[in-house]
Design a protein around this motif. Structure first.
Motif, PDB file in Angstrom:
ATOM      1  N   GLN A 143       0.990  -1.186  -0.123  1.00 35.86           N
ATOM      2  CA  GLN A 143      -0.014  -0.245   0.039  1.00 35.86           C
ATOM      3  C   GLN A 143       1.082   1.035  -0.411  1.00 35.86           C
ATOM      4  O   GLN A 143       1.469   1.081   0.939  1.00 35.86           O
ATOM      5  CB  GLN A 143      -1.137  -0.278   1.425  1.00 35.86           C
ATOM      6  CG  GLN A 143      -1.834  -0.810   1.753  1.00 35.86           C
ATOM      7  CD  GLN A 143      -2.507  -0.986   2.592  1.00 35.86           C
ATOM      8  OE1 GLN A 143      -2.593  -0.228   3.391  1.00 35.86           O
ATOM      9  NE2 GLN A 143      -2.819  -1.978   3.125  1.00 35.86           N
ATOM     10  N   TRP A 144       0.890   2.166  -1.101  1.00 36.45           N
ATOM     11  CA  TRP A 144       1.343   3.129  -1.038  1.00 36.45           C
ATOM     12  C   TRP A 144       0.652   4.742   0.530  1.00 36.45           C
ATOM     13  O   TRP A 144      -0.503   4.674   0.482  1.00 36.45           O
ATOM     14  CB  TRP A 144       0.985   4.316  -2.650  1.00 36.45           C
ATOM     15  CG  TRP A 144       1.513   5.532  -2.466  1.00 36.45           C
ATOM     16  CD1 TRP A 144       0.749   6.848  -3.005  1.00 36.45           C
ATOM     17  CD2 TRP A 144       3.013   5.629  -2.071  1.00 36.45           C
ATOM     18  NE1 TRP A 144       1.516   7.438  -3.220  1.00 36.45           N
ATOM     19  CE2 TRP A 144       3.137   8.098  -2.372  1.00 36.45           C
ATOM     20  CE3 TRP A 144       4.356   5.551  -2.286  1.00 36.45           C
ATOM     21  CZ2 TRP A 144       4.344   7.961  -2.679  1.00 36.45           C
ATOM     22  CZ3 TRP A 144       5.387   5.953  -2.085  1.00 36.45           C
ATOM     23  CH2 TRP A 144       5.489   7.754  -2.117  1.00 36.45           C
ATOM     24  N   GLY A 145       1.379   4.464   1.426  1.00 38.47           N
ATOM     25  CA  GLY A 145       1.319   5.329   2.651  1.00 38.47           C
ATOM     26  C   GLY A 145       1.405   6.740   1.913  1.00 38.47           C
ATOM     27  O   GLY A 145       1.380   7.742   3.292  1.00 38.47           O
ATOM     28  N   GLY A 146       2.315   7.462   1.381  1.00 40.44           N
ATOM     29  CA  GLY A 146       2.498   8.461   1.110  1.00 40.44           C
ATOM     30  C   GLY A 146       3.721   8.691   1.315  1.00 40.44           C
ATOM     31  O   GLY A 146       4.624   7.897   1.544  1.00 40.44           O
ATOM     32  N   TYR A 147       4.308  10.181   1.653  1.00 40.34           N
ATOM     33  CA  TYR A 147       5.082  10.877   2.296  1.00 40.34           C
ATOM     34  C   TYR A 147       5.624  12.061   3.132  1.00 40.34           C
ATOM     35  O   TYR A 147       4.453  12.247   2.830  1.00 40.34           O
ATOM     36  CB  TYR A 147       6.238  11.389   0.461  1.00 40.34           C
ATOM     37  CG  TYR A 147       5.318  12.319  -0.247  1.00 40.34           C
ATOM     38  CD1 TYR A 147       6.598  13.469   0.277  1.00 40.34           C
ATOM     39  CD2 TYR A 147       4.965  12.389  -1.658  1.00 40.34           C
ATOM     40  CE1 TYR A 147       5.269  14.444  -0.316  1.00 40.34           C
ATOM     41  CE2 TYR A 147       4.287  12.958  -1.769  1.00 40.34           C
ATOM     42  CZ  TYR A 147       4.865  14.474  -1.447  1.00 40.34           C
ATOM     43  OH  TYR A 147       4.508  15.700  -2.440  1.00 40.34           O
ATOM     44  N   ALA A 148       6.608  12.017   3.646  1.00 40.18           N
ATOM     45  CA  ALA A 148       7.056  13.464   4.323  1.00 40.18           C
ATOM     46  C   ALA A 148       8.073  13.543   3.832  1.00 40.18           C
ATOM     47  O   ALA A 148       9.484  13.004   3.400  1.00 40.18           O
ATOM     48  CB  ALA A 148       7.352  12.152   6.438  1.00 40.18           C
ATOM     49  N   PHE A 149       8.067  14.829   3.465  1.00 37.89           N
ATOM     50  CA  PHE A 149       8.430  15.754   2.944  1.00 37.89           C
ATOM     51  C   PHE A 149       9.296  16.819   3.797  1.00 37.89           C
ATOM     52  O   PHE A 149       8.585  17.426   4.041  1.00 37.89           O
ATOM     53  CB  PHE A 149       8.729  16.612   1.429  1.00 37.89           C
ATOM     54  CG  PHE A 149       9.911  17.323   0.654  1.00 37.89           C
ATOM     55  CD1 PHE A 149      10.647  17.004   0.437  1.00 37.89           C
ATOM     56  CD2 PHE A 149       9.290  18.769   0.759  1.00 37.89           C
ATOM     57  CE1 PHE A 149      11.671  18.467   0.121  1.00 37.89           C
ATOM     58  CE2 PHE A 149       9.967  19.738  -0.022  1.00 37.89           C
ATOM     59  CZ  PHE A 149      10.599  19.536  -0.261  1.00 37.89           C
ATOM     60  N   SER A 150      10.650  17.202   3.734  1.00 38.61           N
ATOM     61  CA  SER A 150      11.355  18.789   4.133  1.00 38.61           C
ATOM     62  C   SER A 150      11.935  19.072   3.527  1.00 38.61           C
ATOM     63  O   SER A 150      13.178  18.746   3.021  1.00 38.61           O
ATOM     64  CB  SER A 150      11.561  18.655   6.054  1.00 38.61           C
ATOM     65  OG  SER A 150      10.691  18.218   6.781  1.00 38.61           O
ATOM     66  N   GLY A 151      11.784  20.178   3.030  1.00 37.99           N
ATOM     67  CA  GLY A 151      13.045  21.322   2.581  1.00 37.99           C
ATOM     68  C   GLY A 151      13.950  22.098   2.993  1.00 37.99           C
ATOM     69  O   GLY A 151      13.497  22.785   4.751  1.00 37.99           O
ATOM     70  N   GLY A 152      14.955  22.352   2.704  1.00 34.13           N
ATOM     71  CA  GLY A 152      15.711  23.577   3.678  1.00 34.13           C
ATOM     72  C   GLY A 152      16.965  22.938   4.316  1.00 34.13           C
ATOM     73  O   GLY A 152      17.237  23.478   5.455  1.00 34.13           O
ATOM     74  N   MET A 153      16.921  21.954   4.535  1.00 34.46           N
ATOM     75  CA  MET A 153      17.429  20.939   5.965  1.00 34.46           C
ATOM     76  C   MET A 153      18.801  21.178   5.209  1.00 34.46           C
ATOM     77  O   MET A 153      19.908  20.013   6.028  1.00 34.46           O
ATOM     78  CB  MET A 153      16.275  19.105   5.239  1.00 34.46           C
ATOM     79  CG  MET A 153      14.788  19.453   5.875  1.00 34.46           C
ATOM     80  SD  MET A 153      14.693  20.180   7.349  1.00 34.46           S
ATOM     81  CE  MET A 153      15.323  18.720   8.218  1.00 34.46           C
ATOM     82  N   MET A 154      19.791  21.810   5.045  1.00 37.90           N
ATOM     83  CA  MET A 154      21.355  21.641   5.143  1.00 37.90           C
ATOM     84  C   MET A 154      21.390  23.246   5.728  1.00 37.90           C
ATOM     85  O   MET A 154      21.435  23.535   5.900  1.00 37.90           O
ATOM     86  CB  MET A 154      21.453  21.644   3.541  1.00 37.90           C
ATOM     87  CG  MET A 154      22.919  21.844   3.345  1.00 37.90           C
ATOM     88  SD  MET A 154      23.880  20.657   2.233  1.00 37.90           S
ATOM     89  CE  MET A 154      23.034  21.687   0.990  1.00 37.90           C
ATOM     90  N   ILE A 155      22.405  23.225   6.530  1.00 33.35           N
ATOM     91  CA  ILE A 155      22.936  24.343   7.024  1.00 33.35           C
ATOM     92  C   ILE A 155      24.924  24.611   6.703  1.00 33.35           C
ATOM     93  O   ILE A 155      25.171  23.761   6.334  1.00 33.35           O
ATOM     94  CB  ILE A 155      22.683  24.459   8.273  1.00 33.35           C
ATOM     95  CG1 ILE A 155      23.540  23.021   9.269  1.00 33.35           C
ATOM     96  CG2 ILE A 155      21.481  24.186   8.909  1.00 33.35           C
ATOM     97  CD1 ILE A 155      23.349  22.893  10.402  1.00 33.35           C
TER      98      ILE A 155
END
Length: 182
Positions: A143-155
Motif C-alpha cells: 500500500q502506498w502510504g505517501g511521503y513526508a518531505f522537508s526542504g531546506g534541511m542543510m545548514i
C-alpha cells in the motif's frame, strides 16, 4: 500495534545533521521501530539481503529515509531496493512476501521547499519526483502510504547553535508528520 522498519540510505551519514535528527526523533516517537542504516551496516556496500528481507517480513510499515540526490534516492538506497526487493520475494512468481504492507518515503532536500515548484529553480514539484517511488509498492503489492518531505534541511555551519536548533526543530516536525502516516 503495527511494526515499523525504517531503511536509512544516506551515503554521507557521518556528516548528516538533518537526517540523523529525523531518525532520532522518529525513534523517540516510535521506540519499537527498527532502523536499518545502510551506511552503518554495510560500509563496504555488500548488503545482507536475507537479513534485510527478514526485517521487512516482520514489519507492517516500511519507511525509506534519505536525502534527495539528483532527483531521486542516493545510490546506496537504490542498491538496497534493487537487491532486497528481489524477484521471487517482493514481486514476480511467488514474490508476494510484502503484500499488504504500508510503504512510505521520508526525505529531505538541501534546497528550500519553494525551489520545488513549476516556477521555482527546479521547474518541478516534489510530486513530480514521486511516481517512481509510488510505483514500488504498486509493483510489490504493498500500500502506498505517501511521503513526508522537508526542504531546506542543510545548514552552512554545523557548529552554529542557532542554525542547529532551527534544523532540529524542523526535523522534529518532520518526524511527527512521518509518524502520522503510519
Amino acid at each position: 500495534m503495527s511494526k515499523t522498519v525504517m531503511i536509512v540510505g544516506h551515503p554521507y551519514w557521518n556528516d548528516s545533521v538533518a537526517n540523523k535528527a529525523i531518525v532520532d526523533e522518529f525513534l523517540r516517537l516510535n521506540p519499537d521501530a527498527v532502523v536499518s542504516n545502510i551506511a552503518e551496516l554495510y560500509p563496504d556496500g555488500n548488503i545482507d539481503v536475507k537479513a534485510e528481507q527478514e526485517k521487512l517480513l516482520e514489519a507492517d510499515n516500511i519507511v525509506l529515509q534519505f536525502p534527495i540526490m539528483w532527483y531521486s534516492c542516493p545510490s546506496d538506497m537504490h542498491r538496497w531496493l534493487e537487491e532486497v526487493l528481489a524477484y521471487g520475494f517482493a514481486y514476480g512468481h511467488n514474490g508476494d512476501k510484502l503484500k499488504g504492507k504500508r510503504f512510505i518515503v521520508s526525505f529531505t532536500t538541501g534546497g528550500s521547499a519553494d525551489m520545488y515548484s513549476k516556477y521555482g529553480v527546479q521547474k518541478m514539484t516534489i510530486d513530480d519526483l514521486m511516481p517512481a517511488f509510488a510505483g514500488i509498492p504498486n509493483h510489490c503489492g504493498m500500500q502506498w502510504g505517501g511521503y513526508a518531505f522537508s526542504g531546506g534541511m542543510m545548514i552552512a555551519d554545523n557548529t552554529d547553535d542557532e542554525q542547529l536548533a532551527t534544523l532540529r526543530g524542523r526535523a522534529k516536525a518532520h518526524a511527527e508528520r512521518l509518524t502520522r502516516l503510519l
